[in-house]
Motif scaffolding. Structure first.
Motif, PDB file in Angstrom:
ATOM      1  N   SER B 119       0.827  -1.197   0.000  1.00 15.43           N
ATOM      2  CA  SER B 119       0.000   0.000   0.000  1.00 15.43           C
ATOM      3  C   SER B 119       0.866   1.254   0.000  1.00 15.43           C
ATOM      4  CB  SER B 119      -0.892   0.008   1.237  1.00 15.43           C
ATOM      5  OG  SER B 119      -0.105   0.296   2.377  1.00 15.43           O
ATOM      6  N   VAL B 120       0.206   2.385  -0.224  1.00 10.82           N
ATOM      7  CA  VAL B 120       0.885   3.675  -0.223  1.00 10.82           C
ATOM      8  C   VAL B 120       1.610   3.873   1.104  1.00 10.82           C
ATOM      9  CG1 VAL B 120       0.490   6.168  -0.212  1.00 10.82           C
ATOM     10  CG2 VAL B 120      -0.707   4.721  -1.860  1.00 10.82           C
ATOM     11  N   ALA B 121       0.896   3.631   2.215  1.00 10.38           N
ATOM     12  CA  ALA B 121       1.489   3.843   3.534  1.00 10.38           C
ATOM     13  C   ALA B 121       2.699   2.936   3.747  1.00 10.38           C
ATOM     14  CB  ALA B 121       0.445   3.590   4.624  1.00 10.38           C
ATOM     15  N   GLU B 122       2.561   1.682   3.369  1.00 11.89           N
ATOM     16  CA  GLU B 122       3.677   0.741   3.552  1.00 11.89           C
ATOM     17  C   GLU B 122       4.901   1.162   2.756  1.00 11.89           C
ATOM     18  OE1 GLU B 122       1.222  -3.412   4.353  1.00 11.89           O
ATOM     19  OE2 GLU B 122       1.393  -2.606   2.335  1.00 11.89           O
ATOM     20  N   LEU B 157      -3.098  11.289  -0.804  1.00 19.71           N
ATOM     21  CA  LEU B 157      -3.228  10.038  -1.543  1.00 19.71           C
ATOM     22  C   LEU B 157      -3.933   9.060  -0.615  1.00 19.71           C
ATOM     23  CD1 LEU B 157       0.219   9.173  -3.232  1.00 19.71           C
ATOM     24  CD2 LEU B 157      -1.904   9.741  -4.377  1.00 19.71           C
ATOM     25  N   PRO B 158      -4.736   8.151  -1.173  1.00 19.04           N
ATOM     26  CA  PRO B 158      -5.359   7.131  -0.311  1.00 19.04           C
ATOM     27  C   PRO B 158      -4.273   6.223   0.267  1.00 19.04           C
ATOM     28  CG  PRO B 158      -5.793   6.697  -2.634  1.00 19.04           C
ATOM     29  CD  PRO B 158      -5.127   8.016  -2.568  1.00 19.04           C
ATOM     30  N   LEU B 159      -4.124   6.247   1.598  1.00 17.88           N
ATOM     31  CA  LEU B 159      -3.011   5.540   2.235  1.00 17.88           C
ATOM     32  C   LEU B 159      -3.066   4.031   2.067  1.00 17.88           C
ATOM     33  CD1 LEU B 159      -2.596   7.496   5.591  1.00 17.88           C
ATOM     34  CD2 LEU B 159      -1.192   7.616   3.542  1.00 17.88           C
ATOM     35  N   MET B 162      -3.327   0.034  -3.000  1.00 19.43           N
ATOM     36  CA  MET B 162      -2.138  -0.633  -3.528  1.00 19.43           C
ATOM     37  C   MET B 162      -1.458   0.307  -4.510  1.00 19.43           C
ATOM     38  SD  MET B 162      -1.715  -3.588  -2.316  1.00 19.43           S
ATOM     39  CE  MET B 162      -2.648  -3.687  -0.796  1.00 19.43           C
ATOM     40  N   VAL B 163      -0.149   0.383  -4.456  1.00 22.44           N
ATOM     41  CA  VAL B 163       0.553   1.338  -5.305  1.00 22.44           C
ATOM     42  C   VAL B 163       0.390   1.009  -6.788  1.00 22.44           C
ATOM     43  CG1 VAL B 163       2.861   2.122  -5.935  1.00 22.44           C
ATOM     44  CG2 VAL B 163       2.151   2.143  -3.569  1.00 22.44           C
ATOM     45  N   GLU B 164       0.243  -0.292  -7.108  1.00 23.81           N
ATOM     46  CA  GLU B 164       0.099  -0.648  -8.521  1.00 23.81           C
ATOM     47  C   GLU B 164      -1.180  -0.088  -9.131  1.00 23.81           C
ATOM     48  OE1 GLU B 164       0.177  -4.859  -8.696  1.00 23.81           O
ATOM     49  OE2 GLU B 164      -1.469  -5.099  -7.281  1.00 23.81           O
ATOM     50  N   GLN B 165      -2.143   0.276  -8.266  1.00 27.07           N
ATOM     51  CA  GLN B 165      -3.392   0.827  -8.791  1.00 27.07           C
ATOM     52  C   GLN B 165      -3.314   2.333  -9.040  1.00 27.07           C
ATOM     53  OE1 GLN B 165      -6.119  -0.382  -5.781  1.00 27.07           O
ATOM     54  NE2 GLN B 165      -6.147  -2.515  -6.442  1.00 27.07           N
ATOM     55  N   LEU B 166      -2.205   2.945  -8.630  1.00 23.46           N
ATOM     56  CA  LEU B 166      -2.071   4.386  -8.824  1.00 23.46           C
ATOM     57  C   LEU B 166      -1.580   4.675 -10.236  1.00 23.46           C
ATOM     58  CD1 LEU B 166      -0.213   5.427  -5.542  1.00 23.46           C
ATOM     59  CD2 LEU B 166      -2.635   5.649  -6.026  1.00 23.46           C
ATOM     60  N   PRO B 167      -1.937   5.857 -10.782  1.00 18.95           N
ATOM     61  CA  PRO B 167      -1.341   6.253 -12.056  1.00 18.95           C
ATOM     62  C   PRO B 167       0.150   6.561 -11.843  1.00 18.95           C
ATOM     63  CG  PRO B 167      -2.643   8.043 -11.144  1.00 18.95           C
ATOM     64  CD  PRO B 167      -2.873   6.847 -10.273  1.00 18.95           C
ATOM     65  N   ILE B 173       4.780  10.294  -6.749  1.00 21.01           N
ATOM     66  CA  ILE B 173       4.576  11.014  -5.492  1.00 21.01           C
ATOM     67  C   ILE B 173       4.950  10.124  -4.314  1.00 21.01           C
ATOM     68  CG2 ILE B 173       2.760  11.912  -3.970  1.00 21.01           C
ATOM     69  CD1 ILE B 173       1.530  13.084  -6.605  1.00 21.01           C
ATOM     70  N   VAL B 174       4.591   8.845  -4.399  1.00 19.81           N
ATOM     71  CA  VAL B 174       4.962   7.908  -3.334  1.00 19.81           C
ATOM     72  C   VAL B 174       6.482   7.869  -3.185  1.00 19.81           C
ATOM     73  CG1 VAL B 174       4.999   5.470  -2.674  1.00 19.81           C
ATOM     74  CG2 VAL B 174       2.892   6.495  -3.524  1.00 19.81           C
ATOM     75  N   ALA B 175       7.176   7.797  -4.324  1.00 19.41           N
ATOM     76  CA  ALA B 175       8.636   7.742  -4.277  1.00 19.41           C
ATOM     77  C   ALA B 175       9.211   9.021  -3.678  1.00 19.41           C
ATOM     78  CB  ALA B 175       9.201   7.516  -5.677  1.00 19.41           C
ATOM     79  N   ILE B 176       8.633  10.165  -4.045  1.00 21.26           N
ATOM     80  CA  ILE B 176       9.122  11.435  -3.495  1.00 21.26           C
ATOM     81  C   ILE B 176       8.876  11.481  -1.987  1.00 21.26           C
ATOM     82  CG2 ILE B 176       8.821  13.945  -3.493  1.00 21.26           C
ATOM     83  CD1 ILE B 176       8.111  13.744  -6.468  1.00 21.26           C
TER      84      ILE B 176
END
Lengths: 322, 526
Positions: B119-122, B157-159, B162-167, B173-176
């Motif tokens: 997930s984004v949070a993880e 971002l929705p925490l 799953m990151v694979e579902q993000l554009p 943004i997650v990486a930043i």
């Protein structure tokens, strides 16, 4: 870089040749009286082709980047079918012409099996490993059902000639095998299908975008694999004069290993018929040599396995160095 | 060598300018006299670089100029042969990745190096928790850390998604955020805008601006001139492993960029093709009428004439790639296509080849090339039917054909039997072009023909495209590179939401207008 790649390719062949010669000399020295005789070469020339045909079948599919685990299944089912047809048409007493429908039926079923694999892989997009694992069980199972699980035996003598006869002193199976391996070399080097097969095996997406008919390439490949496997089945039944649904079931994985040892890249896109030939001859020499020296058959398997691992580690180490 | 005085002047100017603007001039990173050699190739020679706190610095250079090597040295992946790296006043002869992270260096790679199945949070909190030494996962703490990181760059971002579902932009943004929460003082971004839409790029600029105000320095690697000037205060250009320019963005003459990057002047000659008037123009080679594809584009109509180069532009997701593929026989479409005035049934790539249509895909490596195969095979794969007899061929025939195309397109290669992997991006792209030219096409569809190609080869490829058109081929260029569309094409179609919204001759529109057109497209979408 080309030179490196080329020398890598030829390096692999050179290494194979080296291993081949080493084993040849080693066995000749260790068991000269029994190994260097016409009889021992004849027996090798009879045993080798069955596994050889299966290796060709496995190799063609490996070049496409797939894997065919059903080669023995096809061989078994074709062998059983041919045997049953001959049995039905009169068995030992039948005239030699009954072998024609029997062989045609065996080749036909091999072709159908290949087409089924192609439909599953190219048509439905199943992973080749899963599709052929499934069909392998299906074909072997059909063989068992058709033969009711027991050995089918008693064929016209003309049929036994295929597996046991010889022409100009060379066993017929060996002649057939040499023809097949030459055919494979020709297909890979000179036909446009062969060219497309290599391209598809290297990068299926790029070959799609380059206008290669990927589906067609796969259909041809799996069909060739099926037909070639059924030839192995016919040879097997003819040589031992018996069709049995569990005979030779360990050949399938061995055929794959022979192909890989022969330099067929399991990730697809490269391989040569000559490598396959060297690989199978080497393993047959080891196997026969061990028999002649009365070395336990289990040690033979162990040696094969070690040799294959050695070659693969060697190849890998070389590639990393480049 | 001649550049040296100018370079010195430019840096002086920068310092002066910087002081006047009143930036805090605390040095965050200083690289001194760095050299690095790979197997005899000098990747970097005596490079100096200084980055102040909160400064946005753009690094440019052709492929192989040493950009990536320099980034990897700053982040501790490579150790330099000579020179030293000073981070926050600490001097390192050799820097390890762990030391670089401790000093606050964070890299956002092009693939973001994220875990798509978490997930984004993880993803954001993972490195912090990993370094905290705790053996048990505290889910609540994880969310708090992630929230804090996203707050710092003012994004929500929705925490739990799953990151694979993000554009793509979301992944970035997650990486930043993951970099920021690890106390980043210097963020290095490797071509961060490649896969983003205009709108997302604007959002990224805002994030970078916000970071700058918090004192985080950014090194931004880019090929695109426009964004370089929009975002950076400072421009550094590398060429052949040397720094050839270090200048304040404000005083830098942008028309000189190509010169600095390639070391030679590249004249830009726009393609001049004037469509003959209705009476004398004859039949178009391609006429598309009411073409639609579900979820991709609707009611597309246009004509393409021989010798014409038609540009189709629009932002990512506007349907341009699907349209290109439909014309190449991929995907189900409705509507009609005529080739040379005759209705054409185009349902597969085999069909399009019969009509003489070629397609150069956007993703050269995955869709265009057989990397380990010789150039010969790569060039002849689509035209294999032409050689030998119906089913057989001789390799010699293929090599002859390949040699011809290597010469024709001036492809730099040691020989036709070299594998394609040994070529540079620009030369690889020419191989893909050669593959289709070998089929004698009358229509060529080029999808982003110079993506990831350095500026020197880019101009050469543009010249090749124009030359092909002059010889009578009708060409469609699909691209979001405005400069490319304007220099190569004679007519431009703008696509938004799967529809053509504007048709204009390229001489009648400026780069700024065209860019506005695309950005307004983005605004209407949301």
């Amino acid at each position: 870089m080309t030179k490196i790649l080329y020398s890598l390719k030829t390096m692999h062949l050179a290494r194979l040749l080296l291993i081949f010669l080493t084993t040849l000399i080693l066995i000749s020295v260790l068991a000269p009286s029994s190994f260097l005789t016409g009889a021992s070469f004849r027996s090798m020339a009879v045993q080798m082709p069955e596994l050889g045909f299966l290796s060709i079948a496995a190799a063609m599919v490996l070049i496409s980047g797939g894997i065919d685990l059903s080669v023995t299944g096809v061989a078994i089912m074709s062998g059983v079918l041919a045997a049953l047809i001959m049995k039905m048409l009169g068995g030992t007493e039948a005239s030699s012409t009954v072998i024609i429908p029997a062989i045609l039926a065996a080749l036909g079923i091999g072709c159908l099996c290949g087409l089924l694999n192609a439909v599953l892989v190219a048509g439905l997009g199943l992973a080749p490993m899963l599709a052929t694992l499934g069909t392998s069980n299906l074909f072997t199972g059909l063989g068992i059902v058709l033969s009711k699980g027991s050995a089918v035996t008693g064929f016209p003598s003309a049929f036994q000639m295929i597996g046991n006869g010889s022409f100009l002193g060379i066993p017929i199976p060996m002649i057939l095998f040499l023809l097949a391996i030459s055919g494979m070399a020709f297909i890979l080097r000179r036909t446009k299908y062969g060219f497309r097969l290599f391209m598809y095996g290297t990068n299926p997406t790029a070959s799609f975008f380059s206008g290669v008919n990927n589906t067609r390439v796969l259909f041809i490949t799996y069909t060739i694999s099926g037909i070639v496997s059924s030839i192995a089945g016919i040879l097997m039944v003819s040589r031992i004069n018996t069709a049995k649904a569990d005979y030779g079931s360990s050949y399938g994985l061995q055929a794959l290993l022979i192909a890989v040892l022969g330099g067929i890249d399991p990730s697809g896109g490269s391989g040569r018929a000559i490598g396959l030939l060297l690989s199978i001859v080497t393993l047959q020499i080891i196997s026969s040599g061990f028999n002649l020296m009365h070395i336990n058959a289990f040690i033979k398997d162990l040696t094969w396995g070690l040799l294959l691992l050695l070659i693969m580690v060697w190849n890998y180490a070389r590639q990393r160095k480049e | 060598m001649k550049l040296l005085p100018l370079q010195a002047a430019a840096s002086d100017n920068y310092l002066l300018h910087g002081r006047l603007k009143g930036y805090a001039m605390d040095t965050l990173l200083e690289v001194k006299g760095i050299s690095k050699t790979f197997g005899g190739v000098k990747a970097l020679q005596d490079v100096d670089l200084r980055v102040e706190k909160g400064q946005t610095c753009c690094m440019m250079g052709e492929n192989g100029s040493g950009k990536s090597t320099l980034i990897k040295i700053i982040s501790g992946v490579y150790s330099p042969d000579k020179g030293e790296i000073i981070l926050n006043g600490h001097t390192y002869k050799k820097l390890t990745p762990a030391e670089a992270i401790r000093e606050g260096v964070q890299i956002i790679y092009q693939d973001f190096s994220i875990f798509p199945n978490l997930s984004v949070a993880e993803n954001i909190a993972f490195p912090v928790l990993e370094n905290s030494g705790a053996r048990l996962l505290d889910r609540q703490k994880m969310r708090t850390i992630a929230k804090e990181a996203l707050d710092r760059i003012e994004v929500t971002l929705p925490l739990d998604r799953m990151v694979e579902q993000l554009p793509v932009a979301g992944k970035q943004i997650v990486a930043i955020a993951r970099g920021i929460i690890q106390n980043a003082k210097l963020l290095i971004m490797d071509e961060p805008t490649t896969a983003l839409t205009y709108r997302e790029i604007e959002a990224l600029y805002r994030i970078i601006d916000g970071l700058r105000k918090q004192g985080v320095a950014v090194i931004f690697v880019s090929h695109k001139l426009e964004e370089v000037f929009k975002i950076s205060e400072r421009i550094v250009i590398l060429r052949n492993g040397r720094k050839v320019l270090d200048s304040d963005a404000g005083t830098f003459d942008r028309t000189k960029t190509a010169y600095y990057m390639t070391g030679r002047e590249i004249p830009v000659v726009p393609y001049d093709f004037i469509l003959p008037d209705n009476n004398s123009r004859g039949d178009p080679i391609l006429r598309v009428n009411g073409l639609s594809m579900k979820d991709a584009f609707t009611d597309i109509s246009f004509s393409l004439y021989p010798k014409e180069i038609l540009g189709i532009t629009g932002q990512l997701g506007c349907g341009r790639t699907e349209l290109a593929k439909a014309l190449f026989g991929i995907g189900r479409h409705t509507g009609s296509i005529e080739v040379n005035g005759v209705p054409a049934q185009i349902d597969s790539i085999q069909d399009t080849r019969r009509y003489g249509i070629g397609y150069v895909p956007e993703d050269r490596l995955a869709e265009g090339l057989f990397l380990v195969k010789p150039l010969t095979d790569n060039i002849t794969v689509s035209s294999i039917d032409k050689y030998g007899s119906r089913r057989l061929y001789h390799r010699k025939e293929l090599i002859t054909a390949a040699d011809h195309w290597l010469k024709e397109l001036e492809i730099t290669a040691a020989g036709a039997e070299e594998p394609a992997s040994t070529l540079s991006g620009g030369n690889q792209q020419r191989i893909v072009l050669a593959k289709w030219l070998a089929t004698d096409p009358q229509i060529l569809i080029l999808n982003c023909p110079t993506v990831g190609v350095d500026i020197g080869s880019k101009n050469q490829i543009h010249e090749i495209i124009k030359d092909l058109a002059r010889r009578g081929i009708g060409i469609i260029v699909i691209s979001d590179d405005i400069a490319e569309i304007l220099t190569v094409c004679s007519r431009i179609l703008v696509m938004k939401n799967g529809k053509i919204t504007r048709e204009v001759d390229s001489v009648r529109i400026t780069a700024d207008e065209l860019e506005q057109e695309l950005i307004s497209a983005a605004d209407e979408e949301t």
